[in-house]
Each structure stands twice: as C-alpha cells, then as structure tokens.
Design an enzyme around this catalytic site. Structure first.
Site, PDB file in Angstrom:
ATOM      1  N   THR A  29       0.851  -1.186   0.000  1.00 24.40           N
ATOM      2  CA  THR A  29       0.000   0.000   0.000  1.00 24.40           C
ATOM      3  C   THR A  29       0.895   1.247   0.000  1.00 24.40           C
ATOM      4  O   THR A  29       2.063   1.172   0.391  1.00 24.40           O
ATOM      5  CB  THR A  29      -0.964  -0.016   1.197  1.00 24.40           C
ATOM      6  OG1 THR A  29      -0.208  -0.134   2.397  1.00 24.40           O
ATOM      7  CG2 THR A  29      -1.952  -1.170   1.085  1.00 24.40           C
TER       8      THR A  29
ATOM      9  N   THR B  22       1.538   4.440   1.593  1.00 23.27           N
ATOM     10  CA  THR B  22       2.343   4.952   2.710  1.00 23.27           C
ATOM     11  C   THR B  22       3.211   3.852   3.310  1.00 23.27           C
ATOM     12  O   THR B  22       4.372   4.086   3.647  1.00 23.27           O
ATOM     13  CB  THR B  22       1.445   5.579   3.787  1.00 23.27           C
ATOM     14  OG1 THR B  22       0.711   6.653   3.192  1.00 23.27           O
ATOM     15  CG2 THR B  22       2.254   6.103   4.961  1.00 23.27           C
ATOM     16  N   CYS B  23       2.659   2.649   3.392  1.00 24.06           N
ATOM     17  CA  CYS B  23       3.393   1.526   3.979  1.00 24.06           C
ATOM     18  C   CYS B  23       4.658   1.222   3.183  1.00 24.06           C
ATOM     19  O   CYS B  23       5.714   0.964   3.753  1.00 24.06           O
ATOM     20  CB  CYS B  23       2.502   0.286   4.049  1.00 24.06           C
ATOM     21  SG  CYS B  23       0.960   0.558   4.939  1.00 24.06           S
ATOM     22  N   SER B  24       4.543   1.258   1.861  1.00 26.53           N
ATOM     23  CA  SER B  24       5.675   0.932   0.993  1.00 26.53           C
ATOM     24  C   SER B  24       6.618   2.099   0.761  1.00 26.53           C
ATOM     25  O   SER B  24       7.821   1.905   0.608  1.00 26.53           O
ATOM     26  CB  SER B  24       5.168   0.438  -0.367  1.00 26.53           C
ATOM     27  OG  SER B  24       4.548  -0.817  -0.247  1.00 26.53           O
TER      28      SER B  24
END
Length: 160
Positions: free
Chosen positions: A46, A48-50
C-alpha cells in the site's frame, strides 16, 4: 481494548516470512528476552506503507539496534507469501522480520484492528508502533486515521 504500557504481548500463533518460506511462530517466544520494535500497518504494497513506513525502519535499523532494539518486526494482516514478496520488494533482508497475521488474530488480541471493508480491504491493522522488553510493552503509539507520525522509525528512535 487496546494494548497499553505494562501489558504483556498476547500469545498468538503467527507466520513469519523467512528466506526458507513461511514459518510458524508464537508471539510469546518471539518477544521473550528481547527488546522488540513492532510496527503495524494496514497492508503490504500500500502507498504509505511501501513508500515511508517500511523504508524508514530499514534505513534506521542500525540506529535502532544501537539504542538496544534486538529485533524490528513489521506486522500486517496479510499472508506469509505476500509478506515475503513485500519484504523482497522492500529489500528488508534480515533487518526487519516480516510477520503475517493472516486471520488478524494477533492484531485483534492487541486491540489494534480496524474494519476497512468499505475500502475493499476487510479487517486490517491500524498504523501503530510499540516497543516491548521481554514481552512487556514499554511504549505504544497509534496513529490517528490518515496520519503517519508517531509510528515511524524516527519517532521510535526518539523515545528509546
């Protein structure tokens, strides 16, 4: 109820994405005798996660370990194969343990689940970070929806 400072890490079976493939682990054993920085996020691959969350922990691994962290663990409600592929994509190597909580049992035991069904994601983890020493929580920070501040690696470094 959300896990609090002073609480014990709940004992739940999870899967770890390892170089040899998925490996079952018990959270009690994973946290025993160590200082662990655990960060949870809504999903592998996703935005922001990545782009920010995982890369921040990878980049700050040496600094976190210099402040006494023995293990950095990334938690997501995904399967171990997805977490393994994401770990390779993020080039985590042995810097970050990729923990798969496919049925959200650990996330729910922490009280940090959220329902993202309306966004097509089902039950997922909230974005958070905690520090535990020998299985006892010493710090927990949960992001407000849509934010990325208290759970990033730099924020954990600041409290250690």
């Amino acid at each position: 109820m959300t896990i609090q400072v002073g609480d014990s890490i709940p004992s739940v079976k999870v899967m770890l994405a390892t170089a040899e493939g998925p490996k079952e682990a018990d959270t009690t054993a994973l946290f025993a005798g160590k200082t662990v920085a655990l960060f949870g996020l809504p999903g592998a691959f996703t935005p922001t996660c990545s782009a920010k969350h995982v890369p921040g922990y990878v980049a700050n691994e040496a600094a976190l370990k210099a402040k006494g962290v023995d293990a950095i663990v990334c938690l997501s409600v995904n399967d171990a194969f997805v977490m393994g592929a994401w770990g390779k994509d993020q080039q985590v190597g042995d810097k970050v343990v990729m923990m798969a909580d496919g049925g959200a049992a650990f996330t729910k035991a922490l009280g940090l689940d959220q329902d993202l069904t309306a966004r097509g994601m089902g039950i997922r983890s909230q974005r958070f970070a905690l520090v535990a020493k020998d299985g006892k929580v010493t710090h927990v920070a949960v992001e407000k929806p849509g934010e990325f501040e208290v759970s990033k690696a730099e924020s954990i470094l600041a409290i250690l």
